[in-house]
Motif scaffolding. Structure first.
Motif, PDB file in Angstrom:
ATOM      1  N   VAL A   5       0.860  -1.174   0.000  1.00 41.99           N
ATOM      2  CA  VAL A   5       0.000   0.000   0.000  1.00 41.99           C
ATOM      3  C   VAL A   5       0.905   1.235   0.000  1.00 41.99           C
ATOM      4  CG1 VAL A   5      -1.667   1.300   1.394  1.00 41.99           C
ATOM      5  CG2 VAL A   5      -1.806  -1.199   1.274  1.00 41.99           C
ATOM      6  N   VAL A   6       0.571   2.226  -0.814  1.00 42.81           N
ATOM      7  CA  VAL A   6       1.297   3.491  -0.786  1.00 42.81           C
ATOM      8  C   VAL A   6       0.809   4.256   0.437  1.00 42.81           C
ATOM      9  CG1 VAL A   6       1.736   5.676  -1.968  1.00 42.81           C
ATOM     10  CG2 VAL A   6       1.593   3.547  -3.297  1.00 42.81           C
ATOM     11  N   ALA A   7       1.651   4.342   1.460  1.00 38.08           N
ATOM     12  CA  ALA A   7       1.255   5.008   2.707  1.00 38.08           C
ATOM     13  C   ALA A   7       1.243   6.522   2.537  1.00 38.08           C
ATOM     14  CB  ALA A   7       2.194   4.603   3.830  1.00 38.08           C
ATOM     15  N   ALA A   8       2.180   7.054   1.755  1.00 36.61           N
ATOM     16  CA  ALA A   8       2.259   8.493   1.501  1.00 36.61           C
ATOM     17  C   ALA A   8       3.145   8.723   0.284  1.00 36.61           C
ATOM     18  CB  ALA A   8       2.814   9.226   2.700  1.00 36.61           C
ATOM     19  N   LYS A   9       2.927   9.840  -0.395  1.00 37.49           N
ATOM     20  CA  LYS A   9       3.726  10.159  -1.583  1.00 37.49           C
ATOM     21  C   LYS A   9       4.820  11.178  -1.271  1.00 37.49           C
ATOM     22  CE  LYS A   9       0.301   8.905  -5.018  1.00 37.49           C
ATOM     23  NZ  LYS A   9      -0.471   9.354  -6.179  1.00 37.49           N
ATOM     24  N   GLN A  10       5.358  11.066  -0.061  1.00 38.06           N
ATOM     25  CA  GLN A  10       6.530  11.848   0.325  1.00 38.06           C
ATOM     26  C   GLN A  10       7.269  11.058   1.398  1.00 38.06           C
ATOM     27  OE1 GLN A  10       3.383  13.192   1.061  1.00 38.06           O
ATOM     28  NE2 GLN A  10       3.358  12.796   3.240  1.00 38.06           N
ATOM     29  N   PRO A  11       8.577  11.285   1.531  1.00 37.25           N
ATOM     30  CA  PRO A  11       9.329  10.551   2.544  1.00 37.25           C
ATOM     31  C   PRO A  11       9.036  11.074   3.953  1.00 37.25           C
ATOM     32  CG  PRO A  11      10.743  12.156   1.482  1.00 37.25           C
ATOM     33  CD  PRO A  11       9.424  12.187   0.746  1.00 37.25           C
ATOM     34  N   ALA A  12       9.343  10.258   4.922  1.00 36.58           N
ATOM     35  CA  ALA A  12       9.300  10.677   6.324  1.00 36.58           C
ATOM     36  C   ALA A  12      10.712  11.110   6.674  1.00 36.58           C
ATOM     37  CB  ALA A  12       8.854   9.529   7.214  1.00 36.58           C
ATOM     38  N   VAL A  13      10.909  12.402   6.868  1.00 35.19           N
ATOM     39  CA  VAL A  13      12.232  12.920   7.224  1.00 35.19           C
ATOM     40  C   VAL A  13      12.311  12.980   8.742  1.00 35.19           C
ATOM     41  CG1 VAL A  13      13.837  14.836   6.964  1.00 35.19           C
ATOM     42  CG2 VAL A  13      12.319  14.220   5.064  1.00 35.19           C
ATOM     43  N   LEU A  14      13.195  12.166   9.298  1.00 35.33           N
ATOM     44  CA  LEU A  14      13.275  11.989  10.743  1.00 35.33           C
ATOM     45  C   LEU A  14      14.716  12.056  11.226  1.00 35.33           C
ATOM     46  CD1 LEU A  14      11.040   8.805  10.888  1.00 35.33           C
ATOM     47  CD2 LEU A  14      10.317  11.122  11.448  1.00 35.33           C
ATOM     48  N   GLU A  15      14.892  12.507  12.447  1.00 36.69           N
ATOM     49  CA  GLU A  15      16.200  12.442  13.090  1.00 36.69           C
ATOM     50  C   GLU A  15      16.190  11.209  13.976  1.00 36.69           C
ATOM     51  OE1 GLU A  15      18.882  15.084  16.083  1.00 36.69           O
ATOM     52  OE2 GLU A  15      17.829  16.134  14.477  1.00 36.69           O
ATOM     53  N   LEU A  16      17.016  10.238  13.632  1.00 36.80           N
ATOM     54  CA  LEU A  16      17.049   8.977  14.365  1.00 36.80           C
ATOM     55  C   LEU A  16      18.241   8.916  15.305  1.00 36.80           C
ATOM     56  CD1 LEU A  16      16.194   6.367  11.578  1.00 36.80           C
ATOM     57  CD2 LEU A  16      14.636   7.495  13.176  1.00 36.80           C
ATOM     58  N   GLU A  17      18.004   8.358  16.461  1.00 32.80           N
ATOM     59  CA  GLU A  17      19.069   8.076  17.426  1.00 32.80           C
ATOM     60  C   GLU A  17      19.724   6.752  17.019  1.00 32.80           C
ATOM     61  OE1 GLU A  17      20.032   9.991  19.956  1.00 32.80           O
ATOM     62  OE2 GLU A  17      18.467  11.488  19.600  1.00 32.80           O
ATOM     63  N   PRO A  18      20.943   6.486  17.482  1.00 35.86           N
ATOM     64  CA  PRO A  18      21.548   5.182  17.203  1.00 35.86           C
ATOM     65  C   PRO A  18      20.633   4.062  17.709  1.00 35.86           C
ATOM     66  CG  PRO A  18      23.155   6.663  18.177  1.00 35.86           C
ATOM     67  CD  PRO A  18      21.814   7.350  18.266  1.00 35.86           C
ATOM     68  N   GLY A  19      20.496   3.029  16.904  1.00 34.93           N
ATOM     69  CA  GLY A  19      19.657   1.909  17.317  1.00 34.93           C
ATOM     70  C   GLY A  19      19.174   1.090  16.138  1.00 34.93           C
ATOM     71  N   THR A  20      18.311   0.131  16.434  1.00 36.74           N
ATOM     72  CA  THR A  20      17.734  -0.756  15.436  1.00 36.74           C
ATOM     73  C   THR A  20      16.278  -0.370  15.226  1.00 36.74           C
ATOM     74  OG1 THR A  20      19.219  -2.534  16.073  1.00 36.74           O
ATOM     75  CG2 THR A  20      17.234  -3.170  14.854  1.00 36.74           C
ATOM     76  N   TYR A  21      15.884  -0.307  13.960  1.00 36.93           N
ATOM     77  CA  TYR A  21      14.532   0.104  13.583  1.00 36.93           C
ATOM     78  C   TYR A  21      13.951  -0.932  12.621  1.00 36.93           C
ATOM     79  CZ  TYR A  21      15.993   4.567  15.516  1.00 36.93           C
ATOM     80  OH  TYR A  21      16.437   5.544  16.364  1.00 36.93           O
ATOM     81  N   TYR A  22      12.615  -0.949  12.518  1.00 37.57           N
ATOM     82  CA  TYR A  22      11.922  -1.871  11.619  1.00 37.57           C
ATOM     83  C   TYR A  22      11.028  -1.067  10.696  1.00 37.57           C
ATOM     84  CZ  TYR A  22      13.807  -5.400  14.626  1.00 37.57           C
ATOM     85  OH  TYR A  22      14.690  -6.187  15.318  1.00 37.57           O
ATOM     86  N   TRP A  23      11.453  -0.963   9.439  1.00 35.05           N
ATOM     87  CA  TRP A  23      10.747  -0.196   8.415  1.00 35.05           C
ATOM     88  C   TRP A  23       9.589  -1.018   7.858  1.00 35.05           C
ATOM     89  CZ3 TRP A  23      11.076  -0.917   2.834  1.00 35.05           C
ATOM     90  CH2 TRP A  23      10.493   0.117   2.107  1.00 35.05           C
ATOM     91  N   CYS A  24       8.427  -0.408   7.783  1.00 33.51           N
ATOM     92  CA  CYS A  24       7.233  -1.067   7.237  1.00 33.51           C
ATOM     93  C   CYS A  24       7.389  -1.249   5.728  1.00 33.51           C
ATOM     94  CB  CYS A  24       6.011  -0.196   7.539  1.00 33.51           C
ATOM     95  SG  CYS A  24       4.514  -0.717   6.667  1.00 33.51           S
ATOM     96  N   ARG A  25       7.249  -2.480   5.253  1.00 31.48           N
ATOM     97  CA  ARG A  25       7.297  -2.763   3.809  1.00 31.48           C
ATOM     98  C   ARG A  25       5.904  -2.870   3.192  1.00 31.48           C
ATOM     99  NH1 ARG A  25      12.068  -7.135   2.472  1.00 31.48           N
ATOM    100  NH2 ARG A  25      13.487  -6.414   4.067  1.00 31.48           N
ATOM    101  N   CYS A  26       4.890  -3.183   4.016  1.00 39.49           N
ATOM    102  CA  CYS A  26       3.555  -3.440   3.473  1.00 39.49           C
ATOM    103  C   CYS A  26       2.744  -2.161   3.243  1.00 39.49           C
ATOM    104  CB  CYS A  26       2.775  -4.380   4.386  1.00 39.49           C
ATOM    105  SG  CYS A  26       2.224  -3.652   5.945  1.00 39.49           S
ATOM    106  N   GLY A  27       3.084  -1.088   3.961  1.00 40.63           N
ATOM    107  CA  GLY A  27       2.360   0.169   3.829  1.00 40.63           C
ATOM    108  C   GLY A  27       1.110   0.263   4.691  1.00 40.63           C
ATOM    109  N   ARG A  28       0.814  -0.760   5.470  1.00 38.82           N
ATOM    110  CA  ARG A  28      -0.417  -0.787   6.274  1.00 38.82           C
ATOM    111  C   ARG A  28      -0.253  -0.259   7.700  1.00 38.82           C
ATOM    112  NH1 ARG A  28      -3.869  -5.860   4.491  1.00 38.82           N
ATOM    113  NH2 ARG A  28      -3.267  -5.931   2.318  1.00 38.82           N
ATOM    114  N   SER A  29       0.979  -0.114   8.153  1.00 39.03           N
ATOM    115  CA  SER A  29       1.241   0.315   9.524  1.00 39.03           C
ATOM    116  C   SER A  29       0.627   1.682   9.804  1.00 39.03           C
ATOM    117  CB  SER A  29       2.754   0.382   9.771  1.00 39.03           C
ATOM    118  OG  SER A  29       3.019   0.933  11.044  1.00 39.03           O
ATOM    119  N   LYS A  30       0.080   1.839  10.987  1.00 36.48           N
ATOM    120  CA  LYS A  30      -0.448   3.134  11.431  1.00 36.48           C
ATOM    121  C   LYS A  30       0.671   3.977  12.040  1.00 36.48           C
ATOM    122  CE  LYS A  30      -4.722   1.991  10.497  1.00 36.48           C
ATOM    123  NZ  LYS A  30      -4.776   1.683   9.094  1.00 36.48           N
ATOM    124  N   LYS A  31       1.873   3.417  12.155  1.00 38.00           N
ATOM    125  CA  LYS A  31       3.027   4.122  12.731  1.00 38.00           C
ATOM    126  C   LYS A  31       4.082   4.379  11.663  1.00 38.00           C
ATOM    127  CE  LYS A  31       2.379   2.290  17.349  1.00 38.00           C
ATOM    128  NZ  LYS A  31       2.983   1.652  18.499  1.00 38.00           N
TER     129      LYS A  31
END
Length: 78
Positions: A5-31
């Protein structure tokens, strides 16, 4: 083959702290752009990625990037 699912037609520009993250591939996440488990009834799984330093990133939300999890501008052609 199932398409994300196309969640949005623009990137999420974020400042991330060091760590491990899990990027949504399906587009259905509410987060977006991160996984919240919404993929469980699909063939998708989240993409794990790690940052070693605090930095600003542009994470893909259209789910069409050729450089996951990062935006490559593909959303401009949708």
């Amino acid at each position: 083959m199932e398409k994300p699912v196309v969640a949005a037609k623009q990137p999420a520009v974020l400042e991330l702290e060091p760590g491990t993250y899990y990027w949504c591939r399906c587009g259905r996440s509410k987060k977006q752009p991160f996984c919240d488990g919404s993929h469980k009834e699909t063939s998708f799984t989240p993409m794990e990625f790690t940052t070693t330093e605090k930095k600003t990133v542009a994470l893909c939300q259209c789910k069409q990037t050729k450089n996951p999890p990062f935006c490559d501008g593909t959303h401009k052609t949708l």
